[in-house]
Design a protein around this motif. Structure first.
Motif, PDB file in Angstrom:
ATOM      1  N   HIS A 232       0.829  -1.215   0.000  1.00 25.33           N
ATOM      2  CA  HIS A 232       0.000   0.000   0.000  1.00 25.33           C
ATOM      3  C   HIS A 232       0.862   1.263   0.000  1.00 25.33           C
ATOM      4  O   HIS A 232       0.369   2.357   0.285  1.00 25.33           O
ATOM      5  N   HIS A 233       2.165   1.091  -0.288  1.00 24.12           N
ATOM      6  CA  HIS A 233       3.110   2.203  -0.404  1.00 24.12           C
ATOM      7  C   HIS A 233       3.226   2.985   0.903  1.00 24.12           C
ATOM      8  O   HIS A 233       3.259   4.215   0.914  1.00 24.12           O
ATOM      9  N   GLU A 234       3.310   2.223   1.976  1.00 24.21           N
ATOM     10  CA  GLU A 234       3.504   2.796   3.298  1.00 24.21           C
ATOM     11  C   GLU A 234       4.763   2.195   3.907  1.00 24.21           C
ATOM     12  O   GLU A 234       5.140   1.059   3.606  1.00 24.21           O
ATOM     13  N   CYS A 235       5.427   2.973   4.752  1.00 23.62           N
ATOM     14  CA  CYS A 235       6.619   2.484   5.437  1.00 23.62           C
ATOM     15  C   CYS A 235       6.400   2.568   6.936  1.00 23.62           C
ATOM     16  O   CYS A 235       5.887   3.572   7.442  1.00 23.62           O
ATOM     17  N   LEU A 236       6.766   1.531   7.648  1.00 29.11           N
ATOM     18  CA  LEU A 236       6.692   1.563   9.109  1.00 29.11           C
ATOM     19  C   LEU A 236       7.986   2.202   9.614  1.00 29.11           C
ATOM     20  O   LEU A 236       8.280   3.333   9.279  1.00 29.11           O
ATOM     21  N   ASP A 237       8.809   1.508  10.372  1.00 26.38           N
ATOM     22  CA  ASP A 237      10.019   2.151  10.880  1.00 26.38           C
ATOM     23  C   ASP A 237      11.248   1.909  10.018  1.00 26.38           C
ATOM     24  O   ASP A 237      12.319   2.446  10.284  1.00 26.38           O
ATOM     25  N   ARG A 238      11.107   1.115   8.950  1.00 26.41           N
ATOM     26  CA  ARG A 238      12.217   0.856   8.021  1.00 26.41           C
ATOM     27  C   ARG A 238      11.628   0.274   6.739  1.00 26.41           C
ATOM     28  O   ARG A 238      10.501  -0.228   6.731  1.00 26.41           O
TER      29      ARG A 238
ATOM     30  N   ALA B  23      18.441  -3.997  12.734  1.00 20.74           N
ATOM     31  CA  ALA B  23      18.414  -2.896  13.703  1.00 20.74           C
ATOM     32  C   ALA B  23      19.064  -1.647  13.122  1.00 20.74           C
ATOM     33  O   ALA B  23      18.566  -0.525  13.304  1.00 20.74           O
ATOM     34  N   GLN B  24      20.155  -1.826  12.399  1.00 19.84           N
ATOM     35  CA  GLN B  24      20.813  -0.687  11.768  1.00 19.84           C
ATOM     36  C   GLN B  24      19.914  -0.050  10.717  1.00 19.84           C
ATOM     37  O   GLN B  24      19.903   1.178  10.551  1.00 19.84           O
ATOM     38  N   CYS B  25      19.139  -0.879  10.027  1.00 14.11           N
ATOM     39  CA  CYS B  25      18.254  -0.375   8.987  1.00 14.11           C
ATOM     40  C   CYS B  25      17.231   0.601   9.566  1.00 14.11           C
ATOM     41  O   CYS B  25      16.872   1.595   8.929  1.00 14.11           O
ATOM     42  N   VAL B  26      16.763   0.342  10.778  1.00 12.00           N
ATOM     43  CA  VAL B  26      15.841   1.261  11.446  1.00 12.00           C
ATOM     44  C   VAL B  26      16.520   2.603  11.676  1.00 12.00           C
ATOM     45  O   VAL B  26      15.946   3.674  11.416  1.00 12.00           O
ATOM     46  N   ARG B  27      17.769   2.574  12.136  1.00 14.66           N
ATOM     47  CA  ARG B  27      18.497   3.823  12.399  1.00 14.66           C
ATOM     48  C   ARG B  27      18.761   4.588  11.103  1.00 14.66           C
ATOM     49  O   ARG B  27      18.625   5.812  11.061  1.00 14.66           O
TER      50      ARG B  27
END
Length: 356
Positions: free
Chosen positions: A20-26, A348-352
């Motif tokens: 749906h073209h949405e991003c959560l935290d990464r 985890a790094q991807c979130v940062r």
């Protein structure tokens, strides 16, 4: 699915957001790594190369081995590639070796109807049905993604069956015959896929999508397509001979994921991006190109600007620059690392990296 991936509900939520073209935290990131198990499923030696691809007992044992010895991190989908589906070959005779499936070339009489049609009574059709039935039984309702069988589109299959040179010459010398042959073959392939999906759907919750190599799951059915032979076609020939096949595939369920193979096929990207049913573009660089990563940023941005999802396999070192440079709401990356611990660290790094 949770048997092999306990965090599947979270992955499912992220993949649904991506669709749906949405991003959560990464952005979505599928990470796999070897997983050590004390007593892995024994893997028998197949009787021959045909059995390597089509023997249900061998393929089920291989699936068990792959699933249990792989760590499925992030949005990695537990599944196993079933190239044996290529044996549904529109009348071509498949031949097998340890690495792939190929086809005997066929002579064509352009004064007669196309011979490239599916024969439901073919022994190859029966073998693929037995294979998919056994895999669905192994998966149960929700053990892993069975997905559609890997089946070649009519354009690539006919090119392999005729021989590439003869195929290309026929596009020029017998264009109407070839256009009709590709379209009728495409309709046959869709009917076969529909039948096999129905067979699997009776037994499994995860019955559609592409499994194994570059696995992709969405909250609604979609189909995958390609045209590797298009690297040798002009944009005008692509529009005449390939796009009609894509249109009937897209009309089947309204959503298409396209495998774009190498720099020579990139000339067709503008036409592909105009297709309203195209949702995902998966790019594989040619051997002479740099791997997926910063070298191809302009193309990825072009795909995303058209409202399509970029799905690419990358070396671990290229995850960070792509996460920082691209729109996370239109991005699906896949990579492989040495250990599950390394995979957890990368996620985890991807979130940062996503906090811009």
């Amino acid at each position: 699915m949770q048997k092999y991936k306990p965090d599947w509900p979270d992955a499912q939520r992220r993949l649904t957001a991506l669709w749906h073209h949405e991003c959560l935290d990464r952005p979505c990131l599928a990470v796999t790594a070897p997983r050590v198990v004390e007593h892995p499923t024994p893997l028998p030696e197949p009787a021959d190369d045909e059995a390597r691809w089509l023997d249900p007992a061998y393929r089920v044992a291989l699936i068990r081995r792959v699933l249990e010895t792989t760590w499925w991190g992030g949005e990695a989908v537990p599944s196993c590639h079933q190239q044996g589906g290529w044996a549904n070959s529109l009348g071509a005779v498949p031949r097998f070796d340890a690495k792939t499936i190929w086809f005997e070339t066929m002579a064509v009489d352009f004064e007669r109807p196309s011979p490239f049609r599916h024969d439901p009574s073919s022994p190859w059709s029966a073998k693929v049905r037995r294979l998919m039935t056994a895999i669905a039984a192994e998966a149960g309702r929700d053990g892993f993604l069975v997905g559609s069988p890997c089946m070649l589109p009519a354009n690539d299959l006919i090119a392999m069956a005729m021989g590439t040179q003869e195929f290309l010459l026929a596009l020029v010398d017998h264009p109407d015959w070839m256009a009709a042959a590709i379209l009728e073959g495409a309709k046959d392939q869709l009917r076969v896929k529909r039948e096999l999906q129905g067979l699997v759907r009776e037994r499994c919750d995860f019955w559609y999508g592409n499994a194994g190599w570059m696995a992709f799951w969405a909250p609604v059915p979609f189909l995958s397509a390609q045209s590797d032979v298009s690297c040798m076609l002009s944009p005008e020939m692509f529009d005449r001979f390939i796009v009609p096949e894509l249109e009937i595939i897209g009309a089947e369920c309204g959503a298409l994921r396209y495998h774009l193979d190498g720099g020579d096929a990139r000339q067709h990207l503008p036409r592909l991006l105009d297709l309203p049913f195209l949702r995902v573009v998966q790019y594989t660089p040619a051997p002479f190109e740099p791997p997926n990563g910063p070298a191809h940023l302009e193309m990825y941005r072009r795909i995303q600007a058209a409202g399509k999802i970029v799905h690419i396999q990358v070396p671990p070192a290229h995850v960070e620059p792509l996460v920082r440079a691209l729109d996370p709401a239109f991005l699906m990356l896949e990579t492989h690392v040495a250990t599950p611990e390394e995979g957890e660290q990368l996620l985890a790094q991807c979130v940062r990296w996503s906090r811009r």
